[in-house]
Design a protein around this motif. Structure first.
Motif, mmCIF file in Angstrom:
data_model
loop_
_atom_site.group_PDB
_atom_site.id
_atom_site.type_symbol
_atom_site.label_atom_id
_atom_site.label_comp_id
_atom_site.label_asym_id
_atom_site.label_seq_id
_atom_site.Cartn_x
_atom_site.Cartn_y
_atom_site.Cartn_z
ATOM 1 N N PHE A 122 0.862 -1.181 0.000
ATOM 2 C CA PHE A 122 0.000 0.000 0.000
ATOM 3 C C PHE A 122 0.901 1.234 0.000
ATOM 4 O O PHE A 122 1.771 1.381 0.862
ATOM 5 C CB PHE A 122 -0.906 0.009 1.228
ATOM 6 N N ILE A 123 0.695 2.111 -0.987
ATOM 7 C CA ILE A 123 1.608 3.226 -1.203
ATOM 8 C C ILE A 123 0.886 4.565 -1.104
ATOM 9 O O ILE A 123 -0.344 4.628 -1.102
ATOM 10 C CB ILE A 123 2.306 3.124 -2.579
ATOM 11 N N CYS A 124 1.688 5.636 -1.029
ATOM 12 C CA CYS A 124 1.118 6.975 -1.107
ATOM 13 C C CYS A 124 2.074 7.891 -1.836
ATOM 14 O O CYS A 124 3.278 7.640 -1.941
ATOM 15 C CB CYS A 124 0.810 7.544 0.285
ATOM 16 N N GLY A 125 1.513 8.973 -2.363
ATOM 17 C CA GLY A 125 2.271 10.022 -3.033
ATOM 18 C C GLY A 125 1.357 11.217 -3.206
ATOM 19 O O GLY A 125 0.157 11.141 -2.944
ATOM 20 N N ARG A 126 1.921 12.314 -3.680
ATOM 21 C CA ARG A 126 1.140 13.552 -3.751
ATOM 22 C C ARG A 126 0.397 13.731 -5.067
ATOM 23 O O ARG A 126 -0.590 14.463 -5.124
ATOM 24 C CB ARG A 126 2.064 14.757 -3.539
ATOM 25 N N THR A 127 0.834 13.063 -6.146
ATOM 26 C CA THR A 127 0.343 13.376 -7.492
ATOM 27 C C THR A 127 -0.495 12.227 -8.049
ATOM 28 O O THR A 127 0.003 11.094 -8.148
ATOM 29 C CB THR A 127 1.533 13.642 -8.430
ATOM 30 N N ALA A 171 -6.482 4.216 5.639
ATOM 31 C CA ALA A 171 -6.738 3.529 4.370
ATOM 32 C C ALA A 171 -5.915 2.255 4.261
ATOM 33 O O ALA A 171 -6.395 1.224 3.753
ATOM 34 C CB ALA A 171 -6.426 4.466 3.202
ATOM 35 N N ALA A 172 -4.668 2.301 4.750
ATOM 36 C CA ALA A 172 -3.829 1.102 4.743
ATOM 37 C C ALA A 172 -4.427 0.019 5.637
ATOM 38 O O ALA A 172 -4.415 -1.168 5.281
ATOM 39 C CB ALA A 172 -2.414 1.448 5.197
ATOM 40 N N ASP A 173 -4.951 0.421 6.795
ATOM 41 C CA ASP A 173 -5.598 -0.546 7.682
ATOM 42 C C ASP A 173 -6.734 -1.263 6.964
ATOM 43 O O ASP A 173 -6.886 -2.490 7.055
ATOM 44 C CB ASP A 173 -6.172 0.163 8.921
ATOM 45 N N ASP A 174 -7.555 -0.482 6.262
ATOM 46 C CA ASP A 174 -8.714 -1.055 5.573
ATOM 47 C C ASP A 174 -8.292 -2.048 4.506
ATOM 48 O O ASP A 174 -8.926 -3.097 4.331
ATOM 49 C CB ASP A 174 -9.557 0.060 4.939
ATOM 50 N N TRP A 175 -7.221 -1.727 3.772
ATOM 51 C CA TRP A 175 -6.839 -2.565 2.639
ATOM 52 C C TRP A 175 -5.929 -3.727 3.046
ATOM 53 O O TRP A 175 -6.064 -4.834 2.544
ATOM 54 C CB TRP A 175 -6.154 -1.723 1.562
ATOM 55 N N LEU A 176 -5.014 -3.469 3.973
ATOM 56 C CA LEU A 176 -4.057 -4.508 4.360
ATOM 57 C C LEU A 176 -4.562 -5.391 5.495
ATOM 58 O O LEU A 176 -4.200 -6.570 5.578
ATOM 59 C CB LEU A 176 -2.734 -3.865 4.794
ATOM 60 N N GLY A 177 -5.338 -4.802 6.421
ATOM 61 C CA GLY A 177 -5.802 -5.575 7.562
ATOM 62 C C GLY A 177 -4.722 -5.845 8.593
ATOM 63 O O GLY A 177 -4.836 -6.775 9.394
ATOM 64 N N GLY A 178 -3.693 -5.034 8.612
ATOM 65 C CA GLY A 178 -2.567 -5.210 9.529
ATOM 66 C C GLY A 178 -1.301 -4.711 8.864
ATOM 67 O O GLY A 178 -1.318 -4.315 7.699
ATOM 68 N N LEU A 179 -0.193 -4.744 9.599
ATOM 69 C CA LEU A 179 1.045 -4.190 9.051
ATOM 70 C C LEU A 179 2.253 -4.970 9.550
ATOM 71 O O LEU A 179 2.411 -5.178 10.751
ATOM 72 C CB LEU A 179 1.184 -2.711 9.441
ATOM 73 N N ASP A 180 3.092 -5.394 8.601
ATOM 74 C CA ASP A 180 4.310 -6.135 8.923
ATOM 75 C C ASP A 180 5.582 -5.358 8.592
ATOM 76 O O ASP A 180 6.603 -5.535 9.255
ATOM 77 C CB ASP A 180 4.345 -7.461 8.150
#
Length: 260
Positions: free
Chosen positions: A53-58, A94-103
């Motif tokens: 799951f990624i993010c950016g400005r554009t 949003a990452a929580d919703d899509w990934l369901g956790g974080l490693d």
């Protein structure tokens, strides 16, 4: 004559490599994952079976990165500006919703910054917010979601080592990240959360525009005077595929030849 039968060959390979944990199914966030080093890391980890799951400005950069990630694996993301605390919270929700956790968290988002005297005050505030403060806020948000067996990889810069004039604001931010990584590693070692720092040298990306347009970057890469973003992705992959007993804490990836 030596015996090269299959069974003996397999036995002889037992000590040829240490354990390499798989990235398949690992849940990953990459900040600044739409261009440059972050995009290359996201693509490589997705190709290894991680969910990214990624993010950016554009928006157009996000669309391009997700199209490439989805050619090799699973990925999603949103547009945010990590200089804003509200956007940090929105990204991780949003990452929580899509990934369901974080490693795994790859903390990478950055903007160019130059000499202090040449930097208007408003620009200075923004550069510090992205290049330093957001590293702390996004790492904190990631750690709030992590348990034993997790990894944080901070993408710093060789600027923290070279400390060249003309980039004092950027040097300050990346030297701060260097110290932050060291102290945080000690704080979390007993929790089985590994903190790694990768300090890239001169790397081709849109980050280098307009001083180094694409054709100039290709020329310098061909001369071994500039790295490809994929070189840093390979270093990240190595850091993340070591046994839990092993902490590859610092990697400096430099060009073989000095850049002009």
């Amino acid at each position: 004559m030596s015996d090269h039968s299959g069974s003996n060959h397999a036995e002889n390979l037992q000590d040829a490599h240490t354990e390499q944990p798989s990235l398949a199914g690992r849940r990953v966030v990459v900040t600044g994952g739409t261009t440059g080093i972050g995009r290359a890391i996201a693509v490589l980890l997705a190709s290894e079976g991680a969910r990214v799951f990624i993010c950016g400005r554009t928006p157009e950069h996000l669309d391009d990165a997700l199209a490439r990630i989805r050619e090799v694996g699973e990925g999603d993301g949103i547009n945010v500006d990590l200089a804003n605390r509200e956007d940090v919270a929105r990204f991780f929700a949003a990452a929580d919703d899509w990934l369901g956790g974080l490693d795994i968290a790859v903390i990478n988002a950055a903007v160019p910054a130059e000499a202090l005297a040449d930097t208007p005050e408003d620009d200075l505030d923004y550069q510090i917010a992205v290049d330093f403060t957001s590293y702390l806020t996004t790492t904190r948000a990631a750690l709030d979601r992590m348990g034993a067996g997790s990894d944080v990889v901070l993408i710093g810069s060789m600027s923290a080592v070279s400390r060249s004039g003309g980039s004092s604001v950027y040097v300050a931010a990346k030297a701060g990240i260097q110290g932050f990584a060291h102290a945080l590693r000690e704080e979390l070692g007993d929790d089985d959360i590994k903190i790694g720092l990768i300090e890239p040298g001169f790397t081709g990306a849109d980050f280098q525009y307009p001083d180094y347009p694409p054709e100039k970057q290709r020329e310098l890469i061909g001369k071994a005077q500039m790295l490809r973003a994929e070189d840093i992705a390979a270093a990240t992959h190595f850091m993340l595929t070591q046994p839990r007993r092993t902490a590859v804490s610092l990697m400096r990836v430099e060009t073989r030849r000095d850049h002009p």
